[in-house]
Design a protein around this motif. Structure first.
Motif, PDB file in Angstrom:
ATOM      1  N   PHE A  99      25.780  60.224  46.116  1.00 19.28           N
ATOM      2  CA  PHE A  99      27.129  59.665  45.724  1.00 19.28           C
ATOM      3  C   PHE A  99      26.866  58.355  45.097  1.00 19.28           C
ATOM      4  O   PHE A  99      26.023  57.906  45.067  1.00 19.28           O
ATOM      5  CB  PHE A  99      27.998  59.046  47.174  1.00 19.28           C
ATOM      6  CG  PHE A  99      29.447  58.855  46.726  1.00 19.28           C
ATOM      7  CD1 PHE A  99      30.302  59.658  46.253  1.00 19.28           C
ATOM      8  CD2 PHE A  99      29.762  57.501  47.361  1.00 19.28           C
ATOM      9  CE1 PHE A  99      31.540  59.277  46.163  1.00 19.28           C
ATOM     10  CE2 PHE A  99      31.154  57.235  47.053  1.00 19.28           C
ATOM     11  CZ  PHE A  99      31.998  58.106  46.541  1.00 19.28           C
ATOM     12  N   MET A 100      27.879  58.021  44.057  1.00 19.44           N
ATOM     13  CA  MET A 100      27.887  56.989  42.857  1.00 19.44           C
ATOM     14  C   MET A 100      27.865  55.686  43.373  1.00 19.44           C
ATOM     15  O   MET A 100      27.568  54.648  42.755  1.00 19.44           O
ATOM     16  CB  MET A 100      28.858  57.387  42.027  1.00 19.44           C
ATOM     17  CG  MET A 100      30.386  56.895  42.549  1.00 19.44           C
ATOM     18  SD  MET A 100      31.464  57.273  41.054  1.00 19.44           S
ATOM     19  CE  MET A 100      31.582  59.004  40.899  1.00 19.44           C
ATOM     20  N   ILE A 101      28.400  55.494  44.611  1.00 20.90           N
ATOM     21  CA  ILE A 101      28.587  54.007  45.438  1.00 20.90           C
ATOM     22  C   ILE A 101      27.329  54.115  46.619  1.00 20.90           C
ATOM     23  O   ILE A 101      27.340  55.073  47.532  1.00 20.90           O
ATOM     24  CB  ILE A 101      29.859  53.800  45.768  1.00 20.90           C
ATOM     25  CG1 ILE A 101      31.062  53.641  44.734  1.00 20.90           C
ATOM     26  CG2 ILE A 101      30.183  52.861  46.833  1.00 20.90           C
ATOM     27  CD1 ILE A 101      32.204  53.875  45.076  1.00 20.90           C
ATOM     28  N   PHE A 102      26.596  53.168  46.584  1.00 20.12           N
ATOM     29  CA  PHE A 102      25.497  53.301  47.452  1.00 20.12           C
ATOM     30  C   PHE A 102      26.082  52.744  48.955  1.00 20.12           C
ATOM     31  O   PHE A 102      25.630  53.103  50.010  1.00 20.12           O
ATOM     32  CB  PHE A 102      24.499  52.170  47.264  1.00 20.12           C
ATOM     33  CG  PHE A 102      23.335  52.092  48.037  1.00 20.12           C
ATOM     34  CD1 PHE A 102      22.677  53.096  48.576  1.00 20.12           C
ATOM     35  CD2 PHE A 102      23.106  50.844  48.728  1.00 20.12           C
ATOM     36  CE1 PHE A 102      21.643  53.008  49.431  1.00 20.12           C
ATOM     37  CE2 PHE A 102      22.206  50.768  49.725  1.00 20.12           C
ATOM     38  CZ  PHE A 102      21.402  51.773  50.031  1.00 20.12           C
ATOM     39  N   PHE A 103      27.000  51.518  49.144  1.00 24.73           N
ATOM     40  CA  PHE A 103      27.136  51.003  50.240  1.00 24.73           C
ATOM     41  C   PHE A 103      28.456  51.443  51.023  1.00 24.73           C
ATOM     42  O   PHE A 103      29.273  52.124  50.214  1.00 24.73           O
ATOM     43  CB  PHE A 103      27.442  49.430  50.265  1.00 24.73           C
ATOM     44  CG  PHE A 103      26.249  48.771  49.860  1.00 24.73           C
ATOM     45  CD1 PHE A 103      25.214  48.544  51.088  1.00 24.73           C
ATOM     46  CD2 PHE A 103      25.956  48.054  48.585  1.00 24.73           C
ATOM     47  CE1 PHE A 103      24.300  47.680  50.775  1.00 24.73           C
ATOM     48  CE2 PHE A 103      24.844  47.466  48.336  1.00 24.73           C
ATOM     49  CZ  PHE A 103      24.003  46.989  49.295  1.00 24.73           C
ATOM     50  N   LEU A 150      18.295  46.685  42.041  1.00 29.94           N
ATOM     51  CA  LEU A 150      18.970  47.755  42.398  1.00 29.94           C
ATOM     52  C   LEU A 150      20.245  47.994  41.992  1.00 29.94           C
ATOM     53  O   LEU A 150      21.233  47.136  42.248  1.00 29.94           O
ATOM     54  CB  LEU A 150      18.837  48.026  43.900  1.00 29.94           C
ATOM     55  CG  LEU A 150      17.417  47.814  44.849  1.00 29.94           C
ATOM     56  CD1 LEU A 150      17.606  48.338  46.306  1.00 29.94           C
ATOM     57  CD2 LEU A 150      16.316  48.793  44.127  1.00 29.94           C
ATOM     58  N   PRO A 151      20.561  49.247  41.308  1.00 30.90           N
ATOM     59  CA  PRO A 151      21.997  49.618  40.977  1.00 30.90           C
ATOM     60  C   PRO A 151      22.416  49.810  42.173  1.00 30.90           C
ATOM     61  O   PRO A 151      21.986  50.788  43.300  1.00 30.90           O
ATOM     62  CB  PRO A 151      21.591  50.918  40.101  1.00 30.90           C
ATOM     63  CG  PRO A 151      20.303  51.290  40.328  1.00 30.90           C
ATOM     64  CD  PRO A 151      19.509  50.167  40.694  1.00 30.90           C
ATOM     65  N   ILE A 152      23.977  49.594  42.594  1.00 27.32           N
ATOM     66  CA  ILE A 152      24.506  49.949  43.798  1.00 27.32           C
ATOM     67  C   ILE A 152      25.737  50.757  43.591  1.00 27.32           C
ATOM     68  O   ILE A 152      26.419  51.259  44.445  1.00 27.32           O
ATOM     69  CB  ILE A 152      24.946  48.658  44.505  1.00 27.32           C
ATOM     70  CG1 ILE A 152      25.768  47.683  43.725  1.00 27.32           C
ATOM     71  CG2 ILE A 152      23.693  48.056  45.016  1.00 27.32           C
ATOM     72  CD1 ILE A 152      26.405  46.674  44.578  1.00 27.32           C
ATOM     73  N   ARG A 194      21.980  58.164  38.506  1.00 31.40           N
ATOM     74  CA  ARG A 194      20.729  58.495  37.776  1.00 31.40           C
ATOM     75  C   ARG A 194      19.397  58.059  38.710  1.00 31.40           C
ATOM     76  O   ARG A 194      18.234  58.541  38.369  1.00 31.40           O
ATOM     77  CB  ARG A 194      20.399  57.830  36.488  1.00 31.40           C
ATOM     78  CG  ARG A 194      21.482  58.238  35.325  1.00 31.40           C
ATOM     79  CD  ARG A 194      21.681  57.313  34.159  1.00 31.40           C
ATOM     80  NE  ARG A 194      22.334  56.096  34.534  1.00 31.40           N
ATOM     81  CZ  ARG A 194      22.836  55.207  33.664  1.00 31.40           C
ATOM     82  NH1 ARG A 194      22.724  55.109  32.371  1.00 31.40           N
ATOM     83  NH2 ARG A 194      23.838  54.141  34.066  1.00 31.40           N
ATOM     84  N   VAL A 195      19.612  57.402  39.720  1.00 25.47           N
ATOM     85  CA  VAL A 195      18.444  56.919  40.534  1.00 25.47           C
ATOM     86  C   VAL A 195      18.621  57.717  42.037  1.00 25.47           C
ATOM     87  O   VAL A 195      19.980  58.089  42.344  1.00 25.47           O
ATOM     88  CB  VAL A 195      18.477  55.506  40.846  1.00 25.47           C
ATOM     89  CG1 VAL A 195      18.023  54.721  39.589  1.00 25.47           C
ATOM     90  CG2 VAL A 195      19.890  55.036  41.311  1.00 25.47           C
ATOM     91  N   THR A 196      17.441  57.801  42.592  1.00 24.49           N
ATOM     92  CA  THR A 196      17.487  58.544  43.861  1.00 24.49           C
ATOM     93  C   THR A 196      18.376  58.237  44.998  1.00 24.49           C
ATOM     94  O   THR A 196      18.935  58.959  45.499  1.00 24.49           O
ATOM     95  CB  THR A 196      16.054  58.368  44.282  1.00 24.49           C
ATOM     96  OG1 THR A 196      15.156  59.067  43.591  1.00 24.49           O
ATOM     97  CG2 THR A 196      15.722  59.475  45.666  1.00 24.49           C
ATOM     98  N   HIS A 197      18.568  56.865  45.211  1.00 25.38           N
ATOM     99  CA  HIS A 197      19.382  56.526  46.303  1.00 25.38           C
ATOM    100  C   HIS A 197      21.018  56.652  45.891  1.00 25.38           C
ATOM    101  O   HIS A 197      21.604  56.089  46.878  1.00 25.38           O
ATOM    102  CB  HIS A 197      19.147  54.903  46.651  1.00 25.38           C
ATOM    103  CG  HIS A 197      19.064  53.916  45.738  1.00 25.38           C
ATOM    104  ND1 HIS A 197      18.146  53.704  44.724  1.00 25.38           N
ATOM    105  CD2 HIS A 197      20.246  52.913  45.229  1.00 25.38           C
ATOM    106  CE1 HIS A 197      18.657  52.608  43.918  1.00 25.38           C
ATOM    107  NE2 HIS A 197      20.108  52.436  44.406  1.00 25.38           N
ATOM    108  N   LEU A 198      21.243  56.960  44.634  1.00 27.28           N
ATOM    109  CA  LEU A 198      22.471  57.218  44.402  1.00 27.28           C
ATOM    110  C   LEU A 198      22.836  58.725  44.100  1.00 27.28           C
ATOM    111  O   LEU A 198      23.891  58.937  43.504  1.00 27.28           O
ATOM    112  CB  LEU A 198      22.979  56.430  43.081  1.00 27.28           C
ATOM    113  CG  LEU A 198      22.962  54.764  43.345  1.00 27.28           C
ATOM    114  CD1 LEU A 198      23.295  54.088  42.061  1.00 27.28           C
ATOM    115  CD2 LEU A 198      24.118  54.536  44.483  1.00 27.28           C
ATOM    116  N   SER A 199      21.984  59.410  44.536  1.00 27.93           N
ATOM    117  CA  SER A 199      21.775  60.801  44.077  1.00 27.93           C
ATOM    118  C   SER A 199      23.048  61.747  44.864  1.00 27.93           C
ATOM    119  O   SER A 199      23.722  62.655  44.364  1.00 27.93           O
ATOM    120  CB  SER A 199      20.699  61.599  44.310  1.00 27.93           C
ATOM    121  OG  SER A 199      20.181  61.403  45.872  1.00 27.93           O
TER     122      SER A 199
END
Length: 294
Positions: free
Chosen positions: A230-234, A215-217, A223-228
């Motif tokens: 904000f660019m930083i996931f955590f 997973l990209p974080i 470019r992926v849904t879970h980063l739509s």
């Protein structure tokens, strides 16, 4: 667990450093979270940034608009108001797939054995031995079956530091490399001291390497849904459940990420520090159960 008296110190003319404890604990982390949240809600004119960390936080302010003495006075009032109330946090629990003993970190760690405490073993074998587990499979089970609390995000953009939600004597602890590596694969799941982390980008590093997540974080292009959003996931306060996966599952997730069909498993939860301190074994498992209830 008691916490030392809060220490205030200046970092130049524009920064105030607030140290809550010399050692990391969930109690000191929660105290910092609640103090910084209350400070944000006051919207003091002149405060430009508030950055929480594991057992401290830093404030950037404009000294022409706001005196440091006033900030400290406000923070002391906030701290006094916390009292012994239960520290609760509305957050989320997320499942992070991990390919343990992957070929990429293995190739990297073999290139840097002369910088390691035990050149004759791999990082995960070394961690297994010094933590008293019977074998690597037993270690992976311990690493992945308990949740981890994200206490800080930073140092490198998007990199989370995670604290294992178990009794202190059961925490996995591993020293960093004797000398840092000049290379670490992107998305490496690492460990240093009592902290787990995920390397958000490829680069230097000194944490022991246990595996990788597909997973990209961190992605400025989102470019992926879970980063739509904000660019930083955590975010500090996130609760993480590692899930061991096979190489086949790893490759399949990469395919799903490429066509944006992958859906990360995540559920909202309310974390209570009192409940954790009263039931440090049962309470984290209750949180994990929430992740898998539809």
């Amino acid at each position: 667990m008691s916490i030392q008296a809060t220490r205030y110190s200046l970092g130049g003319d524009e920064h105030l450093f607030v140290e809550l404890s010399e050692a990391m604990s969930l109690k000191s982390f929660f105290k910092g979270m609640m103090m910084t949240r209350a400070l944000r809600e006051k919207n003091l004119l002149g405060i430009t940034e508030i950055c929480p960390a594991n057992a401290s936080f830093q404030i950037r302010f404009d000294p022409d608009m706001l005196s440091v003495q006033h900030i400290i006075s406000v923070l002391k009032d906030i701290e006094a108001g916390l009292g012994e109330q239960d520290m609760c946090l509305d957050t989320r629990i997320v499942e992070i797939p991990v390919l343990y003993n992957d070929p990429w970190t293995h190739e990297t760690l073999m290139r840097f054995r002369e910088r390691h405490q035990d050149p004759s073993s791999t990082d995960i074998e070394y961690a297994t031995r010094i933590n008293g587990f019977k074998d690597v499979a037993d270690f992976i089970s311990a690493h992945s079956q308990t949740p981890w609390f994200v206490s800080m995000v930073g140092f490198v953009a998007g990199l989370p530091f995670m604290f294992q939600m178990v009794e202190q004597q059961k925490q996995i602890q591993v020293p960093k490399y004797l000398r840092p590596r000049t290379d670490t694969p992107k998305h490496t799941v690492g460990h240093g001291g009592c902290f787990s982390c995920i390397y958000s980008v490829r680069g230097a590093g000194g944490y022991q390497m246990f595996g990788v997540t597909p997973l990209p974080i961190y992605d400025p292009k989102q470019r992926v849904t879970h980063l739509s959003e904000f660019m930083i996931f955590f975010k500090p306060g996130d609760i993480v459940k590692y899930k061991p996966i096979t190489r086949t599952e790893y490759d399949q997730i990469l395919v799903e990420l490429s066509n944006n069909s992958y859906r990360l498993k995540s559920k909202p939860v309310t974390f209570s520090l009192n409940a954790f301190e009263q039931e440090p074994i049962a309470y984290p498992q209750q949180l994990l159960e929430a992740l898998y209830v539809d």
